[in-house]
Scaffold this active site. Structure first.
Site, PDB file in Angstrom:
ATOM      1  N   ILE A  17      10.793   5.466   1.441  1.00 49.19           N
ATOM      2  CA  ILE A  17       9.789   6.533   1.419  1.00 49.19           C
ATOM      3  C   ILE A  17      10.399   7.859   1.854  1.00 49.19           C
ATOM      4  O   ILE A  17      10.197   8.900   1.219  1.00 49.19           O
ATOM      5  CB  ILE A  17       8.588   6.164   2.325  1.00 49.19           C
ATOM      6  N   GLY A 115       2.588   1.722   7.261  1.00 44.79           N
ATOM      7  CA  GLY A 115       2.978   0.565   8.072  1.00 44.79           C
ATOM      8  C   GLY A 115       2.409   0.649   9.480  1.00 44.79           C
ATOM      9  O   GLY A 115       2.320  -0.356  10.183  1.00 44.79           O
ATOM     10  N   SER A 144      -1.116   3.135   3.175  1.00 46.77           N
ATOM     11  CA  SER A 144      -0.086   2.403   2.428  1.00 46.77           C
ATOM     12  C   SER A 144      -0.220   2.633   0.918  1.00 46.77           C
ATOM     13  O   SER A 144      -1.216   3.172   0.435  1.00 46.77           O
ATOM     14  CB  SER A 144      -0.205   0.912   2.710  1.00 46.77           C
ATOM     15  N   CYS A 145       0.769   2.164   0.198  1.00 54.98           N
ATOM     16  CA  CYS A 145       0.767   2.282  -1.264  1.00 54.98           C
ATOM     17  C   CYS A 145      -0.482   1.634  -1.867  1.00 54.98           C
ATOM     18  O   CYS A 145      -1.185   2.233  -2.687  1.00 54.98           O
ATOM     19  CB  CYS A 145       2.031   1.655  -1.833  1.00 54.98           C
ATOM     20  N   ASN A 146      -0.776   0.415  -1.446  1.00 57.21           N
ATOM     21  CA  ASN A 146      -1.929  -0.290  -2.009  1.00 57.21           C
ATOM     22  C   ASN A 146      -3.235   0.393  -1.647  1.00 57.21           C
ATOM     23  O   ASN A 146      -4.131   0.538  -2.484  1.00 57.21           O
ATOM     24  CB  ASN A 146      -1.946  -1.743  -1.498  1.00 57.21           C
ATOM     25  N   ARG A 173       4.593  -6.825  -4.922  1.00 55.60           N
ATOM     26  CA  ARG A 173       6.000  -7.148  -5.202  1.00 55.60           C
ATOM     27  C   ARG A 173       6.601  -7.864  -3.981  1.00 55.60           C
ATOM     28  O   ARG A 173       6.155  -7.663  -2.843  1.00 55.60           O
ATOM     29  CB  ARG A 173       6.793  -5.880  -5.558  1.00 55.60           C
ATOM     30  N   THR A 175       9.761  -7.655  -2.725  1.00 60.91           N
ATOM     31  CA  THR A 175      10.640  -6.838  -1.892  1.00 60.91           C
ATOM     32  C   THR A 175      10.974  -5.565  -2.661  1.00 60.91           C
ATOM     33  O   THR A 175      10.652  -5.454  -3.845  1.00 60.91           O
ATOM     34  CB  THR A 175      11.924  -7.616  -1.534  1.00 60.91           C
ATOM     35  N   GLY A 200      -8.402  -3.838   2.060  1.00 62.94           N
ATOM     36  CA  GLY A 200      -9.818  -3.469   1.905  1.00 62.94           C
ATOM     37  C   GLY A 200     -10.326  -2.742   3.156  1.00 62.94           C
ATOM     38  O   GLY A 200     -10.792  -1.596   3.082  1.00 62.94           O
ATOM     39  N   HIS A 225       3.300  -3.062  -7.701  1.00 64.07           N
ATOM     40  CA  HIS A 225       2.178  -3.993  -7.486  1.00 64.07           C
ATOM     41  C   HIS A 225       1.195  -3.870  -8.660  1.00 64.07           C
ATOM     42  O   HIS A 225       1.190  -2.860  -9.370  1.00 64.07           O
ATOM     43  CB  HIS A 225       1.383  -3.646  -6.232  1.00 64.07           C
TER      44      HIS A 225
HETATM   45  N1  LIG Z   1       8.477   0.525   0.742  1.00 60.97           N
HETATM   46  C1  LIG Z   1       7.233   0.671   0.323  1.00 60.97           C
HETATM   47  O1  LIG Z   1       6.844   0.184  -0.739  1.00 60.97           O
HETATM   48  C2  LIG Z   1       6.243   1.444   1.152  1.00 60.97           C
HETATM   49  C3  LIG Z   1       5.153   1.983   0.481  1.00 60.97           C
HETATM   50  C4  LIG Z   1       4.230   2.745   1.200  1.00 60.97           C
HETATM   51  C5  LIG Z   1       4.386   2.908   2.567  1.00 60.97           C
HETATM   52  N2  LIG Z   1       5.461   2.351   3.194  1.00 60.97           N
HETATM   53  C6  LIG Z   1       5.579   2.576   4.639  1.00 60.97           C
HETATM   54  O2  LIG Z   1       6.513   3.621   4.853  1.00 60.97           O
HETATM   55  C7  LIG Z   1       7.202   3.408   6.074  1.00 60.97           C
HETATM   56  C8  LIG Z   1       8.691   3.346   5.782  1.00 60.97           C
HETATM   57  O3  LIG Z   1       8.927   2.250   4.920  1.00 60.97           O
HETATM   58  P1  LIG Z   1      10.218   2.183   3.987  1.00 60.97           P
HETATM   59  O4  LIG Z   1       9.909   1.157   2.962  1.00 60.97           O
HETATM   60  O5  LIG Z   1      10.617   3.540   3.558  1.00 60.97           O
HETATM   61  O6  LIG Z   1      11.273   1.590   5.001  1.00 60.97           O
HETATM   62  P2  LIG Z   1      12.858   1.552   4.814  1.00 60.97           P
HETATM   63  O7  LIG Z   1      13.327   0.419   5.636  1.00 60.97           O
HETATM   64  O8  LIG Z   1      13.241   1.633   3.388  1.00 60.97           O
HETATM   65  O9  LIG Z   1      13.316   2.923   5.478  1.00 60.97           O
HETATM   66  C9  LIG Z   1      13.206   3.143   6.857  1.00 60.97           C
HETATM   67  C10 LIG Z   1      14.357   4.043   7.270  1.00 60.97           C
HETATM   68  O10 LIG Z   1      14.200   4.353   8.655  1.00 60.97           O
HETATM   69  C11 LIG Z   1      15.457   4.191   9.291  1.00 60.97           C
HETATM   70  N3  LIG Z   1      15.246   3.900  10.706  1.00 60.97           N
HETATM   71  C12 LIG Z   1      15.120   2.701  11.333  1.00 60.97           C
HETATM   72  N4  LIG Z   1      14.914   2.881  12.649  1.00 60.97           N
HETATM   73  C13 LIG Z   1      14.904   4.214  12.853  1.00 60.97           C
HETATM   74  C14 LIG Z   1      14.740   5.021  14.006  1.00 60.97           C
HETATM   75  N5  LIG Z   1      14.521   4.494  15.219  1.00 60.97           N
HETATM   76  N6  LIG Z   1      14.793   6.356  13.855  1.00 60.97           N
HETATM   77  C15 LIG Z   1      15.016   6.928  12.646  1.00 60.97           C
HETATM   78  N7  LIG Z   1      15.192   6.197  11.516  1.00 60.97           N
HETATM   79  C16 LIG Z   1      15.135   4.866  11.630  1.00 60.97           C
HETATM   80  C17 LIG Z   1      16.139   3.063   8.544  1.00 60.97           C
HETATM   81  O11 LIG Z   1      17.536   3.088   8.727  1.00 60.97           O
HETATM   82  C18 LIG Z   1      15.719   3.365   7.105  1.00 60.97           C
HETATM   83  O12 LIG Z   1      16.615   4.231   6.468  1.00 60.97           O
HETATM   84  C19 LIG Z   1       6.595   2.145   6.677  1.00 60.97           C
HETATM   85  O13 LIG Z   1       5.503   2.499   7.493  1.00 60.97           O
HETATM   86  C20 LIG Z   1       6.085   1.415   5.454  1.00 60.97           C
HETATM   87  O14 LIG Z   1       5.057   0.484   5.740  1.00 60.97           O
HETATM   88  C21 LIG Z   1       6.406   1.653   2.513  1.00 60.97           C
END
Ligand SMILES: NC(=O)c1ccc[n+]([C@@H]2O[C@H](COP(=O)([O-])OP(=O)(O)OC[C@H]3O[C@@H](n4cnc5c(N)ncnc54)[C@H](O)[C@@H]3O)[C@@H](O)[C@H]2O)c1
Length: 361
Positions: A17, A115, A144-146, A173, A175, A200, A225
């Site tokens: 993200i 998250g 979140s995305c969903n 999905r 992963t 929901g 998804h």
């Molecule tokens: N991946 C998805 O499909 C998705 C969709 C919507 C929302 N989200 C939400 O977005 C947020 C991030 O998810 P993501 O999928 O991008 O995660 P990710 O694991 O891809 O990225 C997280 C990044 O944060 C870094 N990180 C870890 N600890 C850290 C710290 N203490 N300080 C700074 N950086 C740190 C990691 O190295 C990584 O580069 C979460 O809340 C997740 O639930 C994810």
């Protein structure tokens, strides 16, 4: 309210993200991306250096590791925070909430991702549904995305007073592509055993008066998804009304199986063919030829590109918190224009509107 013409933004967490949010912020002419912070030392953060984004270290160990491999480190996360108006926290689930005291101490406005729990900010955000309530707040959570996709689609109906009761099934999905060598599943589907699934109730943090129940599961694919929504309506809604309501809402675009867009992979292939960055789809893709109605319900099938759908919402949330744009419509239009978000993907060769619906009334 931030008065400077250019909102100064930090992105903490440069993963799935965060890297997209950073690119989107860099596109806005009323924002400056001051820097990104992370703690990894491999190709993932080196891309930020290639893009010319100043890189900050979120921890001392991270800094040492980055410097050891030659990544130019502009400073610590606290130094980054001291230069910005707002931080978009894109760190993994739960780490974002741990960062809260750090952001408060720095006196910066903060945005968390889905998250984290609603309580981290006390305000859950989807631009088209509740932009006004986020104006000038200190913090908000982009859902979140969903939940973003559910909210966009159901808000498009709810704002007409049509939703009596919504039910949706979500297939997630397994992963994300970048990490699919480490985790995932094969040849199975895993149902969630908690009903309702959390999406929901989460949608109700944005639209409290929405009657919604979701069920969810995950399957062995990583492209996005898919949701199937069945919505009991307060009165019979015609197919044409349904189509117009969805068409009239932001960030929802129709796709059609009759155009060969028959599955998640074909829609993502279209995004790649359209030269979208990383093959992203910021819109909810609703299958126009799968829309259906009867005298009690409407039925909507849609695809959610989880890696990118929350990115425009995060950009709008920056404008809302800092108050630099008071109108949701203007912020959405500005974000959409800068990123290339569309109402239709194949506009130059589209058939006349409505003809695709023949036989589905
Ligand atoms: N991946 C998805 O499909 C998705 C969709 C919507 C929302 N989200 C939400 O977005 C947020 C991030 O998810 P993501 O999928 O991008 O995660 P990710 O694991 O891809 O990225 C997280 C990044 O944060 C870094 N990180 C870890 N600890 C850290 C710290 N203490 N300080 C700074 N950086 C740190 C990691 O190295 C990584 O580069 C979460 O809340 C997740 O639930 C994810």
């Amino acid at each position: 309210m931030v008065t400077s013409a250019c909102v100064r933004v930090a992105v903490n967490g440069y993963g799935v993200i965060g890297k997209r949010v950073a690119d989107a912020v860099a596109l806005q002419n009323d924002m400056t991306l001051v820097g990104v912070a992370d703690l990894v030392t491999d190709y993932r953060i080196r891309v930020a250096v290639e893009r010319g984004f100043p890189v900050y270290a979120a921890t001392e160990e991270g800094r040492a590791g980055m410097e050891a491999v030659g990544i130019p480190v502009a400073g610590t996360l606290d130094e980054l925070l001291s230069q910005v108006d707002v931080v978009a926290d894109c760190t993994p689930k739960k780490i974002g909430a741990e960062n809260r005291p750090r952001y408060q101490a720095a006196g910066v406005k903060s945005i968390w991702q889905g998250g984290e729990k609603h309580e981290v900010a006390g305000y859950s955000f989807v631009a088209q549904a509740n932009y006004a309530g986020a104006l000038d707040r200190d913090s908000a959570r982009v859902v979140s995305c969903n939940t973003t996709a559910l909210t966009r689609v159901l808000h498009a109906l709810h704002r007409h007073g049509w939703v009596k009761r919504a039910r949706a099934t979500l297939l997630r999905r397994a992963t994300d592509p970048w990490e699919s060598h480490m985790s995932g599943m094969i040849n199975t589907v895993v149902p969630e055993t908690t009903v309702p699934s959390h999406q929901g109730p989460d949608a109700r943090t944005v639209m409290p008066d929405l009657d919604i129940t979701t069920m969810a599961g995950a399957g062995p694919y990583n492209l996005s998804h898919i949701h199937f929504a069945m919505v009991e309506t307060t009165r019979p809604v015609s197919l044409d009304e349904l189509r117009r309501a969805l068409e009239g809402a932001p960030r929802i675009a129709f796709v059609r199986a009759s155009d060969g867009l028959v599955a998640l992979n074909s829609v993502i292939e279209l995004m790649r063919d359209l030269n979208r960055p990383r093959g992203d789809m910021w819109e909810v893709a609703v299958w126009e030829d799968a829309l259906a109605v009867d005298d009690r319900e409407v039925y909507v099938t849609f695809q959610v590109h989880n890696e990118s759908i929350v990115v425009p919402e995060t950009v709008d949330c920056i404008r809302a918190l800092t108050g630099v744009e008071r109108s949701a419509e203007r912020s959405i239009a500005r974000t959409d224009e800068s990123m290339g978000i569309r109402k239709t993907f194949l506009s130059r060769s589209s058939r006349l509107a409505g003809s695709a619906m023949a036989g589905h009334a």
